[in-house]
Write an enzyme that holds these catalytic residues in place. Structure first.
Site, PDB file in Angstrom:
ATOM      1  N   ILE A  10       0.835  -1.203   0.000  1.00 19.10           N
ATOM      2  CA  ILE A  10       0.000   0.000   0.000  1.00 19.10           C
ATOM      3  C   ILE A  10       0.871   1.255   0.000  1.00 19.10           C
ATOM      4  O   ILE A  10       0.609   2.213  -0.726  1.00 19.10           O
ATOM      5  CB  ILE A  10      -0.959  -0.002   1.211  1.00 19.10           C
ATOM      6  N   ASP A  60      11.437   2.510   5.674  1.00 22.69           N
ATOM      7  CA  ASP A  60      11.028   1.119   5.473  1.00 22.69           C
ATOM      8  C   ASP A  60      12.228   0.207   5.707  1.00 22.69           C
ATOM      9  O   ASP A  60      13.317   0.459   5.173  1.00 22.69           O
ATOM     10  CB  ASP A  60      10.497   0.929   4.046  1.00 22.69           C
ATOM     11  N   LEU A 116      12.225  -2.852   4.701  1.00 23.03           N
ATOM     12  CA  LEU A 116      12.158  -3.784   3.572  1.00 23.03           C
ATOM     13  C   LEU A 116      11.861  -5.217   3.995  1.00 23.03           C
ATOM     14  O   LEU A 116      12.236  -6.173   3.306  1.00 23.03           O
ATOM     15  CB  LEU A 116      13.454  -3.728   2.736  1.00 23.03           C
ATOM     16  N   THR A 160       8.725  -6.643   4.328  1.00 25.18           N
ATOM     17  CA  THR A 160       7.739  -7.135   3.357  1.00 25.18           C
ATOM     18  C   THR A 160       7.599  -6.150   2.202  1.00 25.18           C
ATOM     19  O   THR A 160       6.625  -6.208   1.449  1.00 25.18           O
ATOM     20  CB  THR A 160       6.352  -7.364   4.011  1.00 25.18           C
ATOM     21  N   SER A 178      -7.467  -1.779  10.611  1.00 20.28           N
ATOM     22  CA  SER A 178      -7.895  -2.987   9.909  1.00 20.28           C
ATOM     23  C   SER A 178      -9.358  -3.330  10.161  1.00 20.28           C
ATOM     24  O   SER A 178      -9.880  -3.163  11.268  1.00 20.28           O
ATOM     25  CB  SER A 178      -7.027  -4.168  10.353  1.00 20.28           C
ATOM     26  N   TYR A 226      -3.255 -10.141  16.338  1.00 19.35           N
ATOM     27  CA  TYR A 226      -3.293  -9.052  15.359  1.00 19.35           C
ATOM     28  C   TYR A 226      -4.308  -7.977  15.750  1.00 19.35           C
ATOM     29  O   TYR A 226      -3.991  -6.780  15.763  1.00 19.35           O
ATOM     30  CB  TYR A 226      -3.647  -9.646  13.994  1.00 19.35           C
ATOM     31  N   VAL A 232      -6.021 -12.672  -0.377  1.00 23.71           N
ATOM     32  CA  VAL A 232      -6.422 -13.971  -0.917  1.00 23.71           C
ATOM     33  C   VAL A 232      -6.661 -13.888  -2.424  1.00 23.71           C
ATOM     34  O   VAL A 232      -6.325 -14.820  -3.162  1.00 23.71           O
ATOM     35  CB  VAL A 232      -7.662 -14.520  -0.177  1.00 23.71           C
ATOM     36  N   ILE A 247      -8.883 -23.256  -1.043  1.00 23.85           N
ATOM     37  CA  ILE A 247      -9.932 -22.555  -0.299  1.00 23.85           C
ATOM     38  C   ILE A 247     -10.223 -23.312   0.986  1.00 23.85           C
ATOM     39  O   ILE A 247     -10.460 -24.520   0.965  1.00 23.85           O
ATOM     40  CB  ILE A 247     -11.221 -22.436  -1.134  1.00 23.85           C
TER      41      ILE A 247
END
Length: 302
Positions: A13, A32, A34, A36, A115, A138, A182, A198
């Site tokens: 993002i 950052d 780095l 991810t 989130s 999370y 996903v 799935i």
């Protein structure tokens, strides 16, 4: 010229945001580590930004010119990351505190990534006034950040907006690997003629939001003086995993059947659907990219 700091600006993002900011002629610093993210995500603008390859925890020790705005996107952003390493809860919260301290000292406005996962125990459509509770590592980290943002506003007048993102997908996501959306993971497998996996029967849904719409919401939030607030960013539409596979088959001209397996995840979120009433009212936000168009964009960019 106003200065802008983007944490996680080489990530998925963040890099999309940085590209847009540079296109608008902004003076951008990217922070950052780095983990991810990747410099490849910034290849279009790498010569036009100041890239600092450090974690957010180092911000008190860095020589960063006073930013007018801080986009704090550099937060571990996937529930599996926290299941694998619960200590991320503490580091994510502590880094958030360092960002808010930095904002307090520099009188910077903060827009940060929250989130939609926090709605996991709520029935959709999901609105910001719902009673939410943490149900895993999370969501505990994200909820703590939202509470701390209010503390910093009440005690120190730090102006912040947390955007609750709903299932963001789009270009520059590859570096996230197994932590990617996903839809992207299905696409990467199916383009190589592999069956997407799935959990369950595929009737679970996600409010799938193209990253370009998220960038517009971030920019709009940074232009407002809301004091302290939380705002959903999604599309107001939900799509089942089965339908995602169907659309991908159509766009890729394939007929790949998904592989259904038993769901191994506790506290699995079965549906997400954003109520955008608040976003439309406060930010004049309106998602522009329909799902099929968004999928065409990722196919074109990969």
């Amino acid at each position: 010229m106003p200065k802008i700091l983007v944490t996680g600006g080489a990530g998925f993002i963040g890099s999309n945001l940085v590209e847009t900011l540079v296109e608008q002629g902004e003076d951008v610093t990217v922070l950052d580590n780095l983990s991810t993210g990747t410099k490849n995500n910034l290849q279009k603008v790498i010569d036009e930004v100041d890239l600092i390859e450090k974690p957010c925890s180092e911000i008190p020790n860095l020589d960063i010119e006073k930013p007018d705005k801080i986009f704090h996107i550099g937060i571990p952003s996937s529930s599996p990351m926290y299941r694998e390493n619960p200590l991320l809860v503490g580091s994510a919260i502590n880094e958030f505190i360092k960002i808010m301290e930095f904002a307090k000292e520099n009188d910077s406005k903060v827009v940060y990534a929250s989130s939609s996962s926090m709605y996991g125990k709520c029935e959709p459509p999901h609105s910001e006034d719902m009673e939410i509770e943490a149900f895993d590592y999370y969501t505990e980290a994200r909820l703590a950040m939202e509470r701390l943002a209010k503390v910093y506003h009440d005690l120190h007048d730090v102006n912040s907006v947390g955007l609750r993102f709903f299932s963001v997908y789009g270009p520059h996501e590859k570096a996230k690997g197994k932590y990617a959306n996903v839809l992207s993971q299905f696409y990467w497998r199916m383009k190589e003629d592999k069956r997407p996996v799935i959990y369950g029967d595929g009737t679970q849904t996600r409010d799938l939001t193209y990253v370009g719409d998220v960038v517009q919401a971030l920019l709009k939030a940074s232009e407002k003086d809301l004091g302290y607030d939380m705002i959903n960013v999604g599309t107001g539409k939900e799509t089942s995993f089965n339908d995602i596979v169907g659309i991908l088959n159509k766009k890729l001209n394939k007929t790949i059947e998904p592989k259904y397996v038993e769901n191994p995840i506790e506290n699995y979120v079965s549906r997400t659907l954003a109520d955008l009433t608040k976003a439309k009212k406060l930010l004049d936000y309106e998602p522009k990219v329909e799902l099929e168009e968004g999928i065409e964009k990722i196919i074109k960019n990969n």
